[in-house]
Design an enzyme around this catalytic site. Structure first.
Site, PDB file in Angstrom:
ATOM      1  N   ASP A   1       4.074  -9.128  -4.578  1.00 35.40           N
ATOM      2  CA  ASP A   1       4.949  -9.935  -5.438  1.00 35.40           C
ATOM      3  C   ASP A   1       4.187 -10.622  -6.581  1.00 35.40           C
ATOM      4  O   ASP A   1       4.698 -10.740  -7.694  1.00 35.40           O
ATOM      5  CB  ASP A   1       5.736 -10.966  -4.605  1.00 35.40           C
TER       6      ASP A   1
ATOM      7  N   CYS B   1       0.282  -2.763   5.945  1.00 33.31           N
ATOM      8  CA  CYS B   1      -0.687  -1.919   6.628  1.00 33.31           C
ATOM      9  C   CYS B   1      -1.041  -2.588   7.941  1.00 33.31           C
ATOM     10  O   CYS B   1      -0.526  -3.662   8.257  1.00 33.31           O
ATOM     11  CB  CYS B   1      -1.900  -1.623   5.766  1.00 33.31           C
TER      12      CYS B   1
ATOM     13  N   ASN C   1     -14.785  -1.649  -2.995  1.00 34.03           N
ATOM     14  CA  ASN C   1     -13.674  -2.430  -3.548  1.00 34.03           C
ATOM     15  C   ASN C   1     -13.838  -2.736  -5.029  1.00 34.03           C
ATOM     16  O   ASN C   1     -12.947  -3.298  -5.647  1.00 34.03           O
ATOM     17  CB  ASN C   1     -13.475  -3.712  -2.736  1.00 34.03           C
TER      18      ASN C   1
ATOM     19  N   ASP D   1     -13.420  -9.707   5.287  1.00 31.72           N
ATOM     20  CA  ASP D   1     -13.883  -8.354   5.618  1.00 31.72           C
ATOM     21  C   ASP D   1     -15.098  -8.371   6.543  1.00 31.72           C
ATOM     22  O   ASP D   1     -15.485  -7.317   7.071  1.00 31.72           O
ATOM     23  CB  ASP D   1     -14.207  -7.567   4.339  1.00 31.72           C
TER      24      ASP D   1
ATOM     25  N   ARG E   1       0.841  -7.665   3.431  1.00 35.77           N
ATOM     26  CA  ARG E   1       0.198  -7.335   2.157  1.00 35.77           C
ATOM     27  C   ARG E   1       1.209  -7.073   1.033  1.00 35.77           C
ATOM     28  O   ARG E   1       1.332  -5.972   0.508  1.00 35.77           O
ATOM     29  CB  ARG E   1      -0.776  -6.172   2.342  1.00 35.77           C
TER      30      ARG E   1
ATOM     31  N   ARG F   1      -3.642   1.755  -0.259  1.00 34.31           N
ATOM     32  CA  ARG F   1      -2.874   0.790  -1.028  1.00 34.31           C
ATOM     33  C   ARG F   1      -3.619   0.306  -2.274  1.00 34.31           C
ATOM     34  O   ARG F   1      -2.995  -0.113  -3.247  1.00 34.31           O
ATOM     35  CB  ARG F   1      -2.425  -0.381  -0.161  1.00 34.31           C
TER      36      ARG F   1
HETATM   37  N1  EPU Z   1      -0.719 -11.455  -1.155  1.00 31.22           N
HETATM   38  C1  EPU Z   1       0.618 -11.757  -1.340  1.00 31.22           C
HETATM   39  N2  EPU Z   1       1.244 -11.292  -2.467  1.00 31.22           N
HETATM   40  C2  EPU Z   1       0.578 -10.544  -3.395  1.00 31.22           C
HETATM   41  C3  EPU Z   1      -0.786 -10.242  -3.199  1.00 31.22           C
HETATM   42  C4  EPU Z   1      -1.418 -10.713  -2.065  1.00 31.22           C
HETATM   43  O1  EPU Z   1       1.242 -12.425  -0.523  1.00 31.22           O
HETATM   44  O2  EPU Z   1       1.205 -10.146  -4.391  1.00 31.22           O
HETATM   45  C5  EPU Z   1      -1.412 -11.934   0.058  1.00 31.22           C
HETATM   46  C6  EPU Z   1      -1.792 -10.749   0.956  1.00 31.22           C
HETATM   47  O3  EPU Z   1      -0.728 -10.375   1.803  1.00 31.22           O
HETATM   48  C7  EPU Z   1      -2.988 -11.292   1.712  1.00 31.22           C
HETATM   49  C8  EPU Z   1      -3.636 -12.276   0.708  1.00 31.22           C
HETATM   50  O4  EPU Z   1      -2.639 -12.516  -0.300  1.00 31.22           O
HETATM   51  O5  EPU Z   1      -2.547 -11.984   2.827  1.00 31.22           O
HETATM   52  C9  EPU Z   1      -4.891 -11.777   0.048  1.00 31.22           C
HETATM   53  O6  EPU Z   1      -4.677 -10.494  -0.508  1.00 31.22           O
HETATM   54  P1  EPU Z   1      -5.453  -9.933  -1.768  1.00 31.22           P
HETATM   55  O7  EPU Z   1      -4.455  -9.522  -2.786  1.00 31.22           O
HETATM   56  O8  EPU Z   1      -6.515 -10.903  -2.186  1.00 31.22           O
HETATM   57  O9  EPU Z   1      -6.166  -8.645  -1.148  1.00 31.22           O
HETATM   58  P2  EPU Z   1      -6.201  -7.181  -1.725  1.00 31.22           P
HETATM   59  O10 EPU Z   1      -6.470  -7.187  -3.170  1.00 31.22           O
HETATM   60  O11 EPU Z   1      -5.011  -6.432  -1.225  1.00 31.22           O
HETATM   61  C10 EPU Z   1      -8.788  -6.891  -1.410  1.00 31.22           C
HETATM   62  C11 EPU Z   1      -9.680  -5.946  -0.665  1.00 31.22           C
HETATM   63  C12 EPU Z   1      -9.573  -6.217   0.823  1.00 31.22           C
HETATM   64  C13 EPU Z   1      -9.964  -7.654   1.105  1.00 31.22           C
HETATM   65  C14 EPU Z   1      -9.100  -8.605   0.250  1.00 31.22           C
HETATM   66  C15 EPU Z   1      -9.492 -10.057   0.398  1.00 31.22           C
HETATM   67  C16 EPU Z   1      -9.651  -3.996  -2.067  1.00 31.22           C
HETATM   68  C17 EPU Z   1      -9.311  -2.580  -2.216  1.00 31.22           C
HETATM   69  N3  EPU Z   1      -9.293  -4.578  -0.939  1.00 31.22           N
HETATM   70  O12 EPU Z   1      -7.465  -6.623  -0.950  1.00 31.22           O
HETATM   71  O13 EPU Z   1     -10.516  -5.346   1.454  1.00 31.22           O
HETATM   72  O14 EPU Z   1      -9.776  -7.938   2.464  1.00 31.22           O
HETATM   73  O15 EPU Z   1      -9.184  -8.234  -1.141  1.00 31.22           O
HETATM   74  O16 EPU Z   1     -10.829 -10.233   0.099  1.00 31.22           O
HETATM   75  O17 EPU Z   1     -10.263  -4.586  -2.946  1.00 31.22           O
HETATM   76  C18 EPU Z   1     -11.388  -3.952   3.129  1.00 31.22           C
HETATM   77  O18 EPU Z   1     -12.247  -3.585   2.321  1.00 31.22           O
HETATM   78  O19 EPU Z   1     -11.441  -3.690   4.367  1.00 31.22           O
HETATM   79  C19 EPU Z   1     -10.253  -4.750   2.652  1.00 31.22           C
HETATM   80  C20 EPU Z   1      -9.122  -4.898   3.347  1.00 31.22           C
END
Ligand code: EPU
Length: 439
Positions: A127, A119, A24, A310, A124, A95
């Site tokens: 916005d 997903c 990540n 995670d 996810r 994504r």
């Molecule tokens: N969210 C929103 N709007 C947004 C962005 C996020 O509502 O614009 C919500 C999401 O729907 C979610 C929460 O905020 O419910 C947290 O999402 P976040 O944006 O922090 O997660 P991410 O950046 O999409 C990364 C990791 C994930 C990990 C999360 C939380 C990467 C590639 N992925 O996702 O990793 O679970 O942070 O720590 O960095 C994994 O490795 O299995 C994995 C899913």
């Protein structure tokens, strides 16, 4: 052909395991590398399908890329970025590639990036990413499934995130590196991967402070201030936590090497409370062991430094056979308990009510045919199979291959009985029998 893991449970995992670079983090460093003209080199890059997909995305933009498997290094020559479109075909596969939005807007002042959609684990949304870029002056249109962002220039601004989103924090950081003036991200994500991205960008010539806290300040620099760099990715704390779990679950004893223990403080604390033994050996390795039945605990998943979502499924696997009742509240994702039906089929006693799971510890799990529904749920089922009595088969390995490099080889080095088979017929495990012969 179908790939499956065949696992014979019940062997305590013992020995040493080397943890690879953080998936990540490296995916975001790859996007950051396109900001500077010239060839950057990233070390400690795990050989994963997600990295392969990101390489295709970066190549689609015009950068020249190559991965050296032996050296675990990656070169990205971003002298010419000739295309600002990241296609649905690629973004829908992973994504996290949506992160090129911020980097492209920063460097090219325009980006067309496919919307990744939801997903398996949740809706996810993106916005916050979009609102952040708009605050910097980008005009954004959503057209035919794509985010089209354009800006004659980007100007630094205050951005407040409703939730400390990892991806939104990273996209806004990338977009503001070359903006005019200062950007302040409030309620920013504090994950170690955010700090790694800030360190990468600062080494490249950016001016970012506060990464790792809830307020990050990015003072814009000129494109000519950025230069290509060589950089080593931080270790993967989730891979480390997965192996800690596997060793504890099988009542083994092992050393987890090449890690930053401080990145796992909250998880380690919970494992200690459950009764596992964890000893810091040196700044980059820990010894983990467990002899007795664990005690149940309750926890809520939270953004860093809270309990990592995670690793929620790994902790659930441990709770299935712990003494007492444990309650897990998943606060980040709507649908991250997909391992529950399969764990119950193995004999666990888990009751799920929306984002709460109540786990009544049973004496033992027994092997079964299991299906990986996503990356972390899949890995937790492998751990469950390693601790269970008898044999298991795990299917849909492509989910696990996204985030664990040489998973079965590393488990085998610790003495675990696991084999990957590529078959064109149904698995030859018959549930409810001993099946001693196949391993
Ligand atoms: N969210 C929103 N709007 C947004 C962005 C996020 O509502 O614009 C919500 C999401 O729907 C979610 C929460 O905020 O419910 C947290 O999402 P976040 O944006 O922090 O997660 P991410 O950046 O999409 C990364 C990791 C994930 C990990 C999360 C939380 C990467 C590639 N992925 O996702 O990793 O679970 O942070 O720590 O960095 C994994 O490795 O299995 C994995 C899913």
């Amino acid at each position: 052909m179908v790939e499956r893991f065949y696992i014979k449970g019940g062997t305590p995992l013992k020995g040493e395991v080397q943890i690879g670079g953080a998936k990540n983090s490296v995916l975001k460093l790859m996007a950051a590398a396109i900001l500077a003209k010239g060839e950057s080199k990233i070390y400690n890059v795990p050989d994963l399908t997600d990295v392969e997909i990101m390489l295709s995305v970066i190549a689609q933009l015009g950068a020249k890329t190559s991965y050296n498997k032996e050296e675990k290094s990656l070169t990205i020559d971003a002298t010419d970025i000739t295309n600002v479109t990241a296609s649905y075909e690629l973004v829908s596969k992973m994504r996290a590639s949506f992160i090129v939005l911020g980097a492209l807007v920063s460097r090219c002042k325009e980006a067309r990036v496919a919307l990744p959609g939801g997903c398996a684990i949740g809706e996810r949304r993106v916005d916050f990413h979009i609102r952040g870029l708009e605050a910097l002056g980008a005009k954004i249109k959503i057209e035919s499934g794509y985010v089209h962002a354009k800006a004659s220039k980007l100007v630094g601004s205050d951005v407040y995130l409703d939730i400390p989103s990892v991806g939104a924090t990273e996209n806004i950081m990338l977009a503001s590196v070359l903006a005019e003036g200062s950007t302040r991200i409030q309620n920013a994500a504090q994950e170690p991967e955010i700090v790694d991205l800030a360190n990468f960008l600062n080494t490249m010539g950016a001016d970012i402070s506060g990464a790792g806290t809830s307020e990050i300040i990015i003072n814009g620099v000129k494109h000519s201030d950025l230069h290509p760099i060589e950089y080593t990715t931080i270790p993967d704390r989730i891979e480390a936590g997965t192996f800690m779990t596997a060793i504890i679950a099988t009542k083994g004893k092992g050393i987890i090497k090449n890690i930053y223990p401080a990145h796992l403080t909250f998880f380690t604390d919970k494992l200690l409370k459950m009764g596992a033994n964890i000893k810091l050996l040196d700044p980059t390795s820990m010894e983990v062991s467990c002899k007795n039945r664990l005690n149940s605990i309750n926890f809520v998943t939270q953004p860093y430094p809270g309990f990592p979502t995670d690793l929620q499924s790994m902790a659930m696997t441990l709770l299935t056979t712990a003494n007492g009742v444990g309650i897990i509240t998943e606060s980040l994702y709507e649908n991250r308990f997909m391992q529950v039906p399969d764990l119950n089929r193995m004999g666990a006693d888990i009751h799920q009510d929306r984002n709460h799971a109540i786990i009544k510890g049973v004496k033992k799990l027994s092997g079964a045919i299991l299906t990986a529904s996503d990356l972390r749920a899949g890995a937790s089922l492998v751990v469950a199979a390693l601790m269970a009595d008898g044999n298991s088969v795990v299917e849909k390995l492509h989910h696990i291959d996204r985030g664990y490099e040489n998973f079965e080889s590393k488990i085998r080095l610790l003495g675990g009985k696991i084999e990957r088979k590529n078959e064109d017929s149904p698995s030859n495990l018959t549930e409810g029998t001993h099946n001693e012969s196949y391993l």
